[in-house]
Write an enzyme that holds these catalytic residues in place. Structure first.
Site, PDB file in Angstrom:
ATOM      1  N   LYS A 311       0.841  -1.202   0.000  1.00 37.08           N
ATOM      2  CA  LYS A 311       0.000   0.000   0.000  1.00 37.08           C
ATOM      3  C   LYS A 311       0.873   1.248   0.000  1.00 37.08           C
ATOM      4  O   LYS A 311       1.908   1.307   0.662  1.00 37.08           O
ATOM      5  CB  LYS A 311      -0.909   0.019   1.231  1.00 37.08           C
ATOM      6  N   GLU A 317      -1.322   2.994   6.689  1.00 39.78           N
ATOM      7  CA  GLU A 317      -2.196   2.339   5.717  1.00 39.78           C
ATOM      8  C   GLU A 317      -1.777   0.899   5.440  1.00 39.78           C
ATOM      9  O   GLU A 317      -2.570   0.105   4.928  1.00 39.78           O
ATOM     10  CB  GLU A 317      -2.239   3.142   4.418  1.00 39.78           C
TER      11      GLU A 317
END
Length: 336
Positions: A311, A317
């Site tokens: 990601k 994240e």
């Protein structure tokens, strides 16, 4: 062209009531094989899963497992589906989804993801693509069992506080109203990705960690005659109010992503992830709804099955995974 038969009774069993699902994100180069993923899901009683694209081998691995799926249509496919004929959409469905998976395991087809806010180039194609896919489902007699929608980011709201002031961004009206009209006419849900963690990060001076984690105690927020003790409920109700403001009361809502990271950012920890996700699960399973829609269960998909090391963006994240790569829980979250 091959037409897939489906079992109506099984489909209705899968489709009833609010459910807790999980997102199976695959932006990583170290994930376990699909057979291991199925074992993780089944051993933890997880019966519904979101897959972000129609990857044939992945869908085949779910075939016959009894796990129902939300299957994503990638944003870049939308122009072809929108400009093509219903026959093209029918062929796409058959080739990319129904040739790999019994139709009764398909709960939703998610047409694009966060297009209006994150990928606006594709915005004009969303509803036309959905219409063509709907016509294809009509040919297959699957419109009652497979619902079409398009998950949106919470940022489609220009006003979200207080919840009763919830308003869609006026610059999105030309695409939002046709979407709502389609959902209303086909009895399909509005799909929204809700991340109180990100709201907390962006506004931690005004949004307390306790409010984001369902433990606000006496620091509840009053909105008219309704009381809000957590940011999740407030975020969901802001969307409900926004739909009402556009004249579409009664469209059901599915939270297609929500979660809390275990590391990589402020207040990101296993303890906080357990507090947040645990409270979401309990609320869904008890069908309490929200202050605006009490007693109406809200279906929720937790993000994410595993950490995704591929990601981009902020470090946190990459760390929404609930399970480790060995299939063991990172924290003691119960799904039932």
């Amino acid at each position: 062209m091959k037409f897939i038969n489906f079992n109506v009774k099984e489909c209705l069993l899968i489709a009833g009531g609010a459910a807790i699902g999980i997102c199976y994100g695959r932006v990583a180069d170290n994930l376990p094989p699909s057979s291991k993923v199925i074992d993780v899901l089944k051993s933890n009683g997880i019966s519904t899963t979101r897959i972000f694209n129609a990857d044939g081998p992945t869908l085949q691995s779910f075939s016959g497992t009894g796990i129902s799926l939300m299957i994503g249509v990638p944003n870049e496919i939308l122009p072809s589906l929108a400009s093509g004929t219903a026959l093209f959409s029918l062929q796409w469905l058959e080739t990319n989804i129904l040739s790999h998976l019994p139709s009764f395991q398909v709960r939703y087809i998610a047409v694009g993801n966060e297009v209006f806010s994150i990928d606006p180039f594709y915005s004009p194609y969303v509803v036309p693509a959905m219409i063509n896919l709907y016509h294809a489902l009509q040919v297959l007699n699957l419109t009652d069992s497979i619902k079409l929608s398009s998950p949106q980011a919470a940022s489609v709201l220009s006003i979200s506080y207080p919840p009763s002031a919830g308003t869609f961004n006026p610059y999105l009206q030309s695409v939002m109203v046709p979407l709502l009209r389609f959902l209303d006419s086909t009895k399909s849900p509005f799909m929204i990705n809700v991340y109180p963690y990100i709201s907390y990060l962006n506004s931690f001076e005004s949004v307390t960690l306790d409010y984001a984690l369902f433990r606000s105690g006496d620091n509840e927020i009053q909105d008219g005659g309704l009381t809000y003790g957590n940011l999740f409920d407030a975020s969901v109700d802001a969307v409900v109010y926004a739909m009402e403001r556009e004249g579409f009361a009664g469209i059901p809502l599915v939270v297609t992503e929500t979660g809390w990271p275990t590391s990589g950012g402020l207040a990101a920890s296993k303890e906080n992830a357990l507090a947040y996700n645990g409270n979401v699960v309990r609320r869904v399973l008890s069908d309490v709804g929200t202050p605006k829609i009490p007693g109406r269960g809200v279906e929720v998909y937790l993000f994410d099955l595993f950490d995704e090391n591929g990601k981009g963006g902020e470090e946190y994240e990459k760390h929404f995974g609930i399970f480790g790569l060995d299939g063991m829980k990172l924290y003691d979250l119960a799904f039932n």
